[in-house]
Design a protein around this motif. Structure first.
Motif, short mmCIF file in Angstrom:
data_model
loop_
_atom_site.label_atom_id
_atom_site.label_comp_id
_atom_site.label_asym_id
_atom_site.label_seq_id
_atom_site.Cartn_x
_atom_site.Cartn_y
_atom_site.Cartn_z
N LEU B 155 0.82 -1.21 0.00
CA LEU B 155 0.00 0.00 0.00
C LEU B 155 0.86 1.27 0.00
CD1 LEU B 155 -2.89 -0.97 2.47
CD2 LEU B 155 -2.83 -1.12 -0.03
N ILE B 156 2.19 1.11 -0.02
CA ILE B 156 3.07 2.29 -0.03
C ILE B 156 2.72 3.19 -1.21
CG2 ILE B 156 5.47 3.06 -0.40
CD1 ILE B 156 6.38 0.70 1.31
N ASP B 157 2.41 2.57 -2.35
CA ASP B 157 2.09 3.35 -3.55
C ASP B 157 0.86 4.24 -3.39
OD1 ASP B 157 4.14 2.18 -4.79
OD2 ASP B 157 2.96 0.72 -5.93
N ARG B 158 0.03 3.95 -2.39
CA ARG B 158 -1.20 4.75 -2.23
C ARG B 158 -1.02 5.92 -1.27
NH1 ARG B 158 -6.45 1.22 -3.24
NH2 ARG B 158 -5.46 -0.67 -4.01
N ILE B 159 0.14 6.00 -0.64
CA ILE B 159 0.35 7.09 0.32
C ILE B 159 0.46 8.42 -0.45
CG2 ILE B 159 1.91 8.03 2.06
CD1 ILE B 159 2.67 5.15 2.77
N LEU B 160 -0.27 9.40 0.01
CA LEU B 160 -0.26 10.73 -0.59
C LEU B 160 1.19 11.23 -0.72
CD1 LEU B 160 -2.18 13.19 -1.35
CD2 LEU B 160 -1.78 13.97 0.99
N PRO B 161 1.65 11.55 -1.93
CA PRO B 161 3.08 11.90 -2.07
C PRO B 161 3.39 13.34 -1.70
CG PRO B 161 2.03 11.84 -4.22
CD PRO B 161 0.95 11.52 -3.22
N LEU B 162 2.64 13.91 -0.78
CA LEU B 162 2.88 15.29 -0.35
C LEU B 162 3.56 15.29 1.01
CD1 LEU B 162 -0.57 16.92 -1.25
CD2 LEU B 162 1.47 16.69 -2.69
#
Lengths: 140, 442
Positions: B155-162
């Motif tokens: 689920l790392i890919d779903r973490i908001l990249p801000l």
């Protein structure tokens, strides 16, 4: 080398426990170190089949066999059986009663989803006797 | 630096070697060895549950004392929004911010102000990136980010990249100080006033940037007495407040989610609840949700273990404080998302795997199940592991042996080399009564 085997008894009509077995299988696959994609495919396919078993067949048994090459899961129940498997495989086809739909289940995506997330799916069913579902996910 | 830095620590003197913390830890990261608790660094997520539960106060968060700020020529405080709900009878946020100046800071930069920029950017991100897998997961709670790295790496890919509001605040505060004072960036000290240990870890070992924008963290409960004291003496006040309702609301559950102004945003709090929701996301069951706000602590940041006030009281104070404020006073306007994008993505922490290759892992799994079948399954914790399964896992990993199980030893003392059945391992009060009538149990 021996396959890792897992066995679960699933009780019927208890939605609060529905999904327990697929969750445990998922945890085992994580501990073994399978790739996230394989784990997701197995988890979703088995979850859908497990829910079907709870909703339609008053529970049953789940047996999983895990090898480095593939994951095989057999879900066996002694429920009412599926009269028309072809129809049941269609997206949106549902026989779920109202109380089940209210819980967010029974959208008619069960078998189609299992097919989508597995590499092989075999359904054996006899009306009045029960249903056995064979799911295989190949470790690519 | 250690491979996995953790602010959550053990005071060996105080530790009695009891089992409260090992059974409460959500990632099973604690064992008792040689009469003392040890924390498994790869698994610990710094949530602070063990600090909360330890009856001997043996678990603590390593943090900076207020004296550390004296190392810098110009000192800026970054109060977490949760700070605002800590003290009774504060009717004006500006009073509290001035009290921070009175205890020794030269300026204050509200994390709530940076949070409003992140709220604005989150809205923009959700709108401009429909291809990003839904639900998008908030990046603000570092305990949750770490939890995902350890238990839900897919689920790392779903973490908001801000950036998290804290990091954004640190960056903005230093820029402002350089601009206004002419000091060099390294002469300026930027300090987060923290409600929790996970934030301290995130400053010392950031998962979102190579180096944190913040120089240190002072715990809310450490400066609480000094703040209360100064509040009573305040005479002059300068205008320091520049955050509105959205920013202040980040201090409690639901604040970040409502800041996205979307009905499809879902706030969750409490570590167990977050684990359940992450598991559902992993199974693709929440695809109709746009955004999930996950808070490791009940109530959100007001529930952090380094706060001074009951979280429910703090929450109702926050609600009162924000009542007459404008919606928001900060936005990213026309600047690109890149202005608030995190420098790097969190990395997977492979703590769960039994072995690096499947064949070896499966051999260990079969041995684990075999060993587990000889344990009483009471999860009593007296072996120092949180459950019988965890002990079996520790054994196949080569950390310990079956001799840790008190019931195995008891059975051996009673004569049999090994008990014939698991039933015999269980102490009398836990043995199930045999059915004598032969019928099914009711």
């Amino acid at each position: 080398m021996d396959a890792v085997t897992l066995h679960y008894d699933v009780s019927g009509n208890d939605f609060t426990c529905a999904g327990e077995a697929s969750r445990k299988i998922k945890k085992t696959l994580k501990t073994l170190g399978f790739s996230p994609e394989i784990i997701r495919n197995v988890a979703i396919a088995v979850y859908e089949a497990e829910i079907n078993m709870v909703v339609h067949a008053n529970g049953g048994t789940i047996d999983a066999s895990v090898t480095p090459e593939q994951i095989d899961v057999v879900l066996k129940d002694t429920g009412p059986g599926i009269p028309n498997i072809e129809l049941a495989m269609q997206e949106g086809w549902s026989t779920a009663p109202e109380n089940v739909r209210q819980l967010g289940f029974g959208a008619g995506m069960g078998l189609p989803n299992i097919k989508k997330y597995s590499d092989a799916l075999r359904v054996e069913s006899e009306v009045g006797k029960g249903t056995t579902i064979y799911i295989t996910v190949i470790n690519k | 630096m250690e491979k996995y830095y953790h602010s959550v620590r053990l005071d060996k003197e105080k530790c009695q070697g009891c089992i409260h913390c090992i059974q409460r830890c959500p990632t099973q990261a604690i064992r008792v060895r040689n009469g003392k608790a040890i924390i498994l660094a790869a698994r610990c997520i710094d949530c602070g549950e063990c600090i909360r539960v330890c009856p001997h106060k043996a678990k603590y968060a390593e943090r900076d004392s207020i004296e550390i700020i004296q190392k810098f020529k110009y000192k800026v405080a970054l109060p977490a929004p949760s700070l605002y709900g800590q003290i009774a009878n504060v009717t004006d946020v500006n009073l509290l911010l001035n009290a921070l100046l009175a205890i020794g800071f030269d300026d204050v930069f509200e994390v709530a102000a940076a949070a409003e920029r992140i709220s604005d950017a989150t809205k923009k991100f959700l709108r401009e990136h429909p291809e990003f897998s839904r639900p998008v997961i908030s990046s603000a709670c570092p305990a949750i980010v770490r939890l995902i790295s350890v238990l839900y790496p897919n689920l790392i890919d779903r973490i908001l990249p801000l950036r998290s509001p804290m990091e954004e605040a640190g960056r903005l505060a230093r820029e402002k100080a350089v601009r206004e004072t002419g000091f060099a960036p390294e002469e300026i000290g930027v300090f987060f006033i923290t409600p929790c240990p996970a934030k301290i870890t995130a400053i010392r070992h950031s998962q979102e940037s190579e180096k944190s924008s913040i120089d240190g963290a002072v715990a809310i409960n450490d400066i609480y007495p000094a703040l209360v004291n100064q509040l009573g003496k305040l005479r002059e006040q300068s205008e320091l407040q520049h955050a509105g309702r959205i920013g202040i609301s980040w201090g409690m559950t639901g604040g970040e989610a409502s800041g996205t102004l979307s009905d499809a945003s879902m706030p969750v709090d409490g570590i167990e609840n977050c684990i359940n929701v992450l598991s559902e996301i992993e199974d693709e069951k929440l695809n109709d949700i746009e955004f999930v706000e996950l808070n490791a602590c009940m109530g959100g940041c007001v529930g952090g273990v380094l706060t001074a006030e009951n979280p429910y009281i703090a929450k109702s104070r926050l609600k009162n404080l924000r009542k007459y404020l404008p919606m928001a006073l900060n936005n990213i306007a026309d600047s690109p998302l890149a202005a608030v994008t995190a420098e790097k993505r969190p990395e997977e922490i492979p703590a769960l795997k039994l072995a690096d290759n499947l064949k070896e892992a499966m051999e260990k799994m079969n041995r684990l199940n075999e060993i587990l079948s000889t344990f009483p399954r009471l999860d009593c914790g007296t072996c120092g592991a949180p459950s019988c399964r965890a002990l079996a896992e520790d054994i196949v990993r080569g950390y310990t042996s079956e001799q840790d199980c008190i019931f195995r030893i008891r059975a051996e003392l009673e004569g049999a080399a090994l008990p014939k059945s698991v039933e015999e391992l269980i102490p009398p009060p836990f043995r199930q009564k045999k059915n004598t009538d032969g019928g099914d149990k009711k």
